[in-house]
Design a protein around this motif. Structure first.
Motif, mmCIF file in Angstrom:
data_model
loop_
_atom_site.group_PDB
_atom_site.id
_atom_site.type_symbol
_atom_site.label_atom_id
_atom_site.label_comp_id
_atom_site.label_asym_id
_atom_site.label_seq_id
_atom_site.Cartn_x
_atom_site.Cartn_y
_atom_site.Cartn_z
ATOM 1 N N GLY A 148 -21.107 -1.006 -15.138
ATOM 2 C CA GLY A 148 -21.839 0.217 -14.887
ATOM 3 C C GLY A 148 -22.612 0.087 -13.586
ATOM 4 N N TYR A 149 -23.128 1.206 -13.111
ATOM 5 C CA TYR A 149 -23.884 1.195 -11.858
ATOM 6 C C TYR A 149 -25.054 0.220 -11.923
ATOM 7 C CZ TYR A 149 -27.130 2.466 -8.226
ATOM 8 O OH TYR A 149 -28.004 2.400 -7.178
ATOM 9 N N GLU A 150 -25.838 0.308 -12.988
ATOM 10 C CA GLU A 150 -27.028 -0.529 -13.091
ATOM 11 C C GLU A 150 -26.673 -2.014 -13.114
ATOM 12 O OE1 GLU A 150 -26.469 2.169 -14.941
ATOM 13 O OE2 GLU A 150 -28.091 3.513 -14.339
ATOM 14 N N GLN A 151 -25.585 -2.350 -13.812
ATOM 15 C CA GLN A 151 -25.161 -3.753 -13.865
ATOM 16 C C GLN A 151 -24.739 -4.241 -12.489
ATOM 17 O OE1 GLN A 151 -22.196 -2.814 -16.827
ATOM 18 N NE2 GLN A 151 -23.131 -4.266 -18.271
ATOM 19 N N ALA A 152 -23.956 -3.433 -11.789
ATOM 20 C CA ALA A 152 -23.499 -3.815 -10.448
ATOM 21 C C ALA A 152 -24.683 -3.931 -9.494
ATOM 22 C CB ALA A 152 -22.481 -2.803 -9.930
ATOM 23 N N ARG A 153 -25.615 -2.989 -9.583
ATOM 24 C CA ARG A 153 -26.797 -3.014 -8.716
ATOM 25 C C ARG A 153 -27.625 -4.269 -8.983
ATOM 26 N NH1 ARG A 153 -30.721 0.739 -10.847
ATOM 27 N NH2 ARG A 153 -31.021 -1.091 -12.121
ATOM 28 N N CYS A 206 -20.983 0.068 -6.215
ATOM 29 C CA CYS A 206 -22.168 0.933 -6.337
ATOM 30 C C CYS A 206 -21.964 2.227 -5.565
ATOM 31 C CB CYS A 206 -23.417 0.207 -5.833
ATOM 32 S SG CYS A 206 -24.008 -1.091 -6.944
ATOM 33 N N ARG A 207 -21.390 2.147 -4.374
ATOM 34 C CA ARG A 207 -21.138 3.335 -3.560
ATOM 35 C C ARG A 207 -20.189 4.292 -4.291
ATOM 36 N NH1 ARG A 207 -23.587 6.211 -0.363
ATOM 37 N NH2 ARG A 207 -24.253 4.380 0.742
ATOM 38 N N ARG A 208 -19.145 3.743 -4.927
ATOM 39 C CA ARG A 208 -18.223 4.604 -5.676
ATOM 40 C C ARG A 208 -18.944 5.306 -6.825
ATOM 41 N NH1 ARG A 208 -14.466 0.492 -4.764
ATOM 42 N NH2 ARG A 208 -14.616 -0.313 -6.871
ATOM 43 N N TRP A 209 -19.806 4.571 -7.532
ATOM 44 C CA TRP A 209 -20.576 5.182 -8.616
ATOM 45 C C TRP A 209 -21.450 6.314 -8.078
ATOM 46 C CZ3 TRP A 209 -20.300 5.404 -13.655
ATOM 47 C CH2 TRP A 209 -19.679 4.379 -14.364
ATOM 48 N N LEU A 210 -22.147 6.052 -6.974
ATOM 49 C CA LEU A 210 -23.035 7.063 -6.405
ATOM 50 C C LEU A 210 -22.262 8.258 -5.866
ATOM 51 C CD1 LEU A 210 -25.604 4.755 -4.589
ATOM 52 C CD2 LEU A 210 -25.950 6.054 -6.708
ATOM 53 N N ASP A 211 -21.119 8.007 -5.228
ATOM 54 C CA ASP A 211 -20.293 9.112 -4.740
ATOM 55 C C ASP A 211 -19.784 9.967 -5.899
ATOM 56 O OD1 ASP A 211 -20.680 8.299 -2.121
ATOM 57 O OD2 ASP A 211 -18.712 7.326 -1.940
ATOM 58 N N GLY A 212 -19.399 9.307 -6.983
ATOM 59 C CA GLY A 212 -18.940 10.047 -8.160
ATOM 60 C C GLY A 212 -20.054 10.879 -8.776
ATOM 61 N N ALA A 213 -21.240 10.299 -8.840
ATOM 62 C CA ALA A 213 -22.382 11.043 -9.384
ATOM 63 C C ALA A 213 -22.716 12.232 -8.494
ATOM 64 C CB ALA A 213 -23.599 10.117 -9.514
ATOM 65 N N ARG A 214 -22.653 12.041 -7.173
ATOM 66 C CA ARG A 214 -22.941 13.132 -6.235
ATOM 67 C C ARG A 214 -21.911 14.249 -6.391
ATOM 68 N NH1 ARG A 214 -23.356 10.430 -1.659
ATOM 69 N NH2 ARG A 214 -25.592 10.287 -1.874
ATOM 70 N N ALA A 215 -20.643 13.891 -6.557
ATOM 71 C CA ALA A 215 -19.593 14.895 -6.733
ATOM 72 C C ALA A 215 -19.804 15.680 -8.019
ATOM 73 C CB ALA A 215 -18.218 14.226 -6.730
#
Length: 87
Positions: A10-15, A49-58
């Motif tokens: 998950g994002y938090e784990q990767a971060r 993390c960037r992929r997670w954030l890009d997906g959340a933004r989309a």
């Protein structure tokens, strides 16, 4: 290249793992090989993390666009009802 297990993070784990990698690099005391391995791992985690954030933004953009479309449709319906009642 990220592995399948990375994709399950998950994002938090990767971060959190990325933060740990950065701390270890900043602390020093590692061999060149270890530092390079940490750097590569950090790059993989940053991309994840960037992929997670890009997906959340989309997803957020799509939800906002849907809400705007619904608002515009409701405004048009309200205007049509008001025009009909004035006629």
């Amino acid at each position: 290249m990220t592995s399948r297990t990375d994709e399950a993070l998950g994002y938090e784990q990767a971060r959190d793992e990325l933060i740990d990698v950065v701390r270890r690099l900043e602390a020093g005391g590692t061999t060149l090989e270890e530092s390079l391995a940490l750097w590569e791992r950090g790059e993989e985690l940053a991309k994840l993390c960037r992929r997670w954030l890009d997906g959340a933004r989309a997803r957020l953009d799509a939800a906002l666009a849907e809400e705007e479309a619904e608002d515009a449709e409701n405004d048009a319906e309200d205007a049509a009802r008001q025009d009909a009642s004035e006629a």
